[in-house]
Design an enzyme around this catalytic site. Structure first.
Site, mmCIF file in Angstrom:
data_model
loop_
_atom_site.group_PDB
_atom_site.id
_atom_site.type_symbol
_atom_site.label_atom_id
_atom_site.label_comp_id
_atom_site.label_asym_id
_atom_site.label_seq_id
_atom_site.Cartn_x
_atom_site.Cartn_y
_atom_site.Cartn_z
ATOM 1 N N ALA A 361 0.837 -1.202 0.000
ATOM 2 C CA ALA A 361 0.000 0.000 0.000
ATOM 3 C C ALA A 361 0.877 1.260 0.000
ATOM 4 O O ALA A 361 1.928 1.294 0.643
ATOM 5 C CB ALA A 361 -0.909 -0.007 1.222
ATOM 6 N N GLY A 363 0.469 1.285 -3.391
ATOM 7 C CA GLY A 363 0.570 0.709 -4.724
ATOM 8 C C GLY A 363 1.514 1.395 -5.677
ATOM 9 O O GLY A 363 1.502 1.086 -6.872
ATOM 10 N N CYS A 486 12.748 3.764 4.496
ATOM 11 C CA CYS A 486 12.821 5.218 4.344
ATOM 12 C C CYS A 486 13.402 5.845 5.602
ATOM 13 O O CYS A 486 12.925 6.876 6.073
ATOM 14 C CB CYS A 486 11.459 5.811 4.012
ATOM 15 S SG CYS A 486 10.177 5.422 5.228
#
Length: 679
Positions: A361, A363, A486
């Site tokens: 998610a 996507g 990240c």
């Protein structure tokens, strides 16, 4: 010839003979003006001597004009007199001799003015101007020289002045640098800081403290205060930077352990600046060139992202919302940061492969994988939260992706769910603390602690082991996965990868990205595997991208370190293996899991020996026969004691609990009953 007859041949220069006739006519109409030549040496002397000299000069002019028809007066008009220092000339040729000594540069200019002017105006105006020039002092000669200065001379003079100014500025700057480097910076003590608690310290003052501490740390041996260790300066620097940029002190201290002080300041500054907006072209529906032309028609200013990307576009300025254009709604592009494209590029999926995206998610990476696979093969887009998968499904429909299956599973158990259905490639963009995307989420500054970072690292270790278990290894092109976060913390990146190297039979390979800094092979007192240097780190202050980490892993086999041969699993072994996996995740990277396995194996061997010796478990007791009498324990003890008579032995009657035994005893005769009791 008539005009020049009464004068010497050299009295009229060649270029002045042409205008003699015109000048004579103009002089007849207007009275002649008298010229006065004063001597500077006799200014203080008697007025009579100066008046005599003034009368001498016009007398000479009148004699020459009467004999030669005013030819000498015409000559005076062309060559004005100059104020003479000292004694004036007395002969007839004094004027033209004096005129001949002037600069030749003005001759052509004056002759052109004489030729172009009219007979009446130029004669008088030229004489008046020449009279004024002749009466000027030495200062006027200097102004004439300035007017006569050439362009190249003027530029040279300006350059000299500019160089002189630069030289003076350089000297001033050198003095400032010497003063700055020679003075000792006074680090504020705790008592001084406590006194300033109530005072609002301006940001400029805090910034000056930070710059001064950085200068001291750059030359610590020469610039430090006597008796102050380096740790005091580092603590003060962390406190000042946390106050200036709004971070938690422990988080700022963590950054200072990862970077040098100057680089840590640069990283924090660039983390607050917004990153450029980037869109990724959906090549399933359009080309980047066509998309750029369509957006430029709407007034969007854009540039190609970089040489390493063929689908990225950097939005510089847009008068319309980029996320609401008809091109976006029709699925021609996807809003995606430049750093999030790097993991998919490192994965390099091929057509007709089976790929797993463990944290899919909303996507963005999943659609990029489908784009590289040209809408072939099969992609499993997994995520833990069902509400986030709604955005994934919507983006797949908008972008025209047809080879994606969306599922909702716990990533730590993904290897169990797909035990018989392993994948060629796996992408794990693990959930992290977000220390690399502070520009998009500034709340990380005050909400994330070191405990949160370590907690994320523990979760990432579990996810990485599950992803490796779901990966194939008997494949020429597959058997490859990419781990990315990240975050820039070492606990979420290098430590996780180094832990996986100890727990699974894998190796780290080159990611194929030409840019990015290599991963850490050492951090404080910890040492990692040398192959960890093949991983890539991305920083905001270096690459103008979000902070990111990318690692490419290849699976070699299903073996695990410490296991020589795969054993046949029974029910007990299965439980033991599941316990080992759970315990292995909780252990540290340096701990060896061999001790617990060996102890459990020894316990199993002891149990087997006990069973062989005849000690049966309580699950299978010995069966009793019908009508069998239970021998009492007292009789068992006294069975070998033959010294006592039988009457003296305490014999307890057996308990007749069964009905059948009672019936049999009732049918017996008295002698038989006595016999049985005695026995």
């Amino acid at each position: 010839t008539t005009y020049q007859h009464h004068l010497p041949l050299s009295s009229h220069p060649p270029h002045q003979s042409i205008m003699v006739a015109k000048r004579s006519k103009s002089k007849e109409r207007k009275p002649e003006k008298k010229r006065v030549v004063e001597e500077e040496e006799d200014v203080v002397s008697d007025e009579s001597s100066s008046e005599d000299e003034e009368e001498e000069v016009p007398m000479n002019d009148d004699d020459s004009s009467s004999s030669d028809d005013d030819s000498s007066d015409d000559d005076d008009d062309e060559k004005p007199e100059v104020v003479v220092k000292g004694k004036a000339f007395s002969d007839q040729n004094s004027k033209w001799l004096k005129l001949a000594s002037k600069d030749d540069k003005n001759k052509t200019k004056k002759t052109s003015q004489l030729l172009s002017s009219s007979d009446e105006e130029d004669g008088d105006d030229g004489d008046d101007d020449d009279d004024d020039d002749n009466k000027s002092s030495d200062g006027d000669d200097d102004s004439d020289s300035d007017d006569e200065e050439l362009e190249i001379e003027r530029q040279s003079r300006l350059l000299d002045a500019e160089r002189q100014q630069e030289k003076e500025e350089a000297e001033d700057e050198m003095r400032d640098m010497v003063d700055r480097h020679t003075e000792v910076y006074h680090l504020p003590t705790k008592e001084e800081l406590e006194q300033d608690v109530d005072r609002v310290i301006p940001p400029s003052e805090i910034r000056s403290h930070i710059d001064s501490i950085l200068e001291v740390l750059a030359d610590f041996k020469q610039r430090r205060e006597p008796g102050r260790p380096r740790s005091d300066y580092m603590e003060a620097l962390a406190a000042f930077m946390a106050d200036l940029f709004g971070y938690l002190p422990e988080l700022m201290t963590y950054f200072l352990t990862m970077f040098s002080p100057a680089e840590a300041l640069e990283f924090v500054e660039y983390s607050d600046k917004p990153r450029p907006m980037v869109v990724r072209t959906n090549t399933l529906k359009t080309r980047r060139k066509d998309l750029a032309m369509a957006l430029m028609k709407r007034g969007v200013s854009l540039d190609p992202l970089a040489s390493w990307s063929k689908v990225g576009l950097k939005i510089i300025e847009s008068p319309v919302p980029v996320g609401a254009t008809p091109e976006y709604l029709s699925g021609h592009y996807m809003l995606q940061s430049a750093a999030s494209m790097c993991p998919v590029m490192a994965l390099s999926p091929q057509p007709d492969e089976r790929v797993l995206d463990m944290s899919a998610a909303p996507g963005g990476k999943t659609s990029y994988i489908a784009q590289l696979m040209r809408n072939t093969g099969l992609i499993f887009a997994n995520d833990l939260r069902p509400d986030r998968q709604k955005a994934t499904v919507a983006n797949m429909h908008r972008l025209g992706v047809k080879n994606v299956i969306a599922c909702v599973h716990d990533g730590r158990k993904i290897g169990y769910h797909f035990k018989q259905f392993k994948f060629d490639r796996v992408l794990l963009d693990a959930p992290c603390s977000g220390l690399g995307v502070i520009s998009r989420d500034p709340s990380v500054k005050v909400q994330r602690t070191l405990a949160d970072v370590n907690k994320c690292g523990h979760l990432q270790k579990e996810l990485l082991l599950a992803a490796i278990d779901a990966l194939k290894f008997k494949n020429t092109t597959g058997g490859v996965m990419v781990y990315s976060t990240c975050s820039v913390s070492v606990a979420e990146n290098e430590e996780v990868v180094n832990y996986a190297l100890q727990k699974r039979d894998i190796k780290i390979i080159d990611s194929g990205l030409e840019f990015g800094r290599p991963g850490f092979t050492r951090y404080q007192n910890r040492r990692f595997h040398p192959s960890v240097a093949l991983t890539r780190r991305f920083y905001p202050h270096v690459h103008n991208m979000d902070g990111f980490y990318v690692c490419k892993i290849q699976k070699l086999s299903d073996k695990r370190p410490g296991e020589e041969k795969p054993k046949k699993k029974t029910g007990d072994d299965d439980s033991d293996d599941s316990d080992d996996v759970a315990e292995g995740v909780e252990e540290k990277a340096d701990a060896a899991p061999v001790d617990k396995k060996t102890t459990k194996a020894k316990n199993n061997k002891q149990q087997q020996q006990q069973q062989r010796n005849g000690k049966r478990s309580s699950k299978h007791p010995k069966r009793k026969r019908k009508n069998e009498l239970v021998e009492p324990e007292s009789k068992k003890k006294n069975k070998g004691d033959l010294s006592l008579p039988p009457s003296k032995v305490n014999v307890s009657k057996p308990k007749k609990s069964n009905k059948k035994a009672n019936k049999l005893s009732a049918k017996m005769t008295m002698p038989r009953r006595k016999k049985t009791t005695e026995e």
